[in-house]
Design an enzyme around this catalytic site. Sequence first.
Site, mmCIF file in Angstrom:
data_model
loop_
_atom_site.group_PDB
_atom_site.id
_atom_site.type_symbol
_atom_site.label_atom_id
_atom_site.label_comp_id
_atom_site.label_asym_id
_atom_site.label_seq_id
_atom_site.Cartn_x
_atom_site.Cartn_y
_atom_site.Cartn_z
ATOM 1 N N ASP A 1 0.820 -1.214 0.000
ATOM 2 C CA ASP A 1 0.000 0.000 0.000
ATOM 3 C C ASP A 1 0.850 1.258 0.000
ATOM 4 O OD1 ASP A 1 0.805 -0.633 2.696
ATOM 5 O OD2 ASP A 1 -0.677 0.803 3.436
ATOM 6 N N GLU B 1 0.265 -1.398 5.587
ATOM 7 C CA GLU B 1 1.288 -0.955 6.535
ATOM 8 C C GLU B 1 1.115 0.509 6.876
ATOM 9 O OE1 GLU B 1 5.305 0.677 7.765
ATOM 10 O OE2 GLU B 1 3.983 1.240 6.084
#
Length: 410
Positions: free
Chosen positions: A82, A177
């Site tokens: 991400d 994350e």
Amino acid sequence: MYENLLSRFLNYVKTETRSDHESTTTPSTATQIAFAHELENEMKGLGLKDVFYNETNGFVMGTLPANTDKDVRTIGFIAHMDTADFNAENVNPQIIENYDGTSTIRLDKEGKYTLNTKDFPNLKNYAGQTLITTDGTTLLGADDKSGIAEIMTAMEILISHPELKHGTIKVAFGPDEEIGVGADKFDVAEFGADFAYTMDGGPVGELQFETFNAAQAEITIEGKNVHPGTAKDTMINAIQLAVDFQNMLPQEEVPEKTEGAQGFFHLMAISGSPEEAKMSYIIRDHDREAFENRKKQITAVAEKINSRFEHPRVHVHQYDQYYNMREVIEKDMTIVELAKNAMLALDIQPVIEPVRGGTDGSKLSQMGLPTPNIFAGGENMHGRFEFVSLQAMEKATDVIVKIAEMNAAD
């Protein structure tokens, strides 16, 4: 050896994978699921074994089998899919070859946004290198797609060069994350590594095994709103209590006034009316005892304000987010020494400093998988000024390969 590194990285960053902190799904966005399946196919194409996507936790994993008969430890390499909370749609990377180390780089056509050595003196470190930048409208995504590209390229090198001996290597690419929940559902036993490294650091040489301890505090303040014309001795202004709360915390212990190993209270959000106010804090400290004391300070301030009233007006909800990975890793520093020695063997000077933040390794270490963090090369993360050097990514790739070799040489 690196012929696919740049094209691989460019393909990754053009794929939108921004996470969403308001989502209740894992992964938090459908684009991460789609990207995970793309990586799954690529891993299979490279020749990794036992490749699969775990629908429960959003991780795609694979194995590079050992090509040595030696009994060596299994290493994991991990990166996140991400990108952060900044525009990540239609990423249009720019490539500046042989950067001279002094010139201003214009990101957008109008020149409103630039990379220059006055604002970003680290640019001087990249003379003669190839830089990949944004076009000024989005982030780049080097955090952490540079890490993914480096791990993929390192696996490609090891597979293409069987003379490079290594033990079993596990690879994992995971979600979310950037919103702090990516590692929550990670299955350490399923992964099967003895230790791992996240390729999620910044400039060349970074090697990190110490992070913050982290907590969040959500404060809800109950006011009593009456007409201001008749408010004397009756109104309780929730906004004023919020101001009081903030002013009762140490004013020098905030992010903008601290550095290194110094902890802080960070007021991230405040909203409200005289009737009700809400505040959101993150609490950080490298030292566990100091960290616990900071949480107690939040509670003590609330109690002091509440002592003014017949019933509590300030309500505190605190919860821990992650802990300092050093508590686990310092029990076996050989994994830090392995990474350090790999860098030194490549004439890379290790830069070992505490992280003023956290990585997936913070949670993974506490879950039983010691996971230091290694540089991936990016700078100015999470915004339009993000850039990465191709040569830095090549060096990170070299470090992965060298760690695998040195681990098998023990």
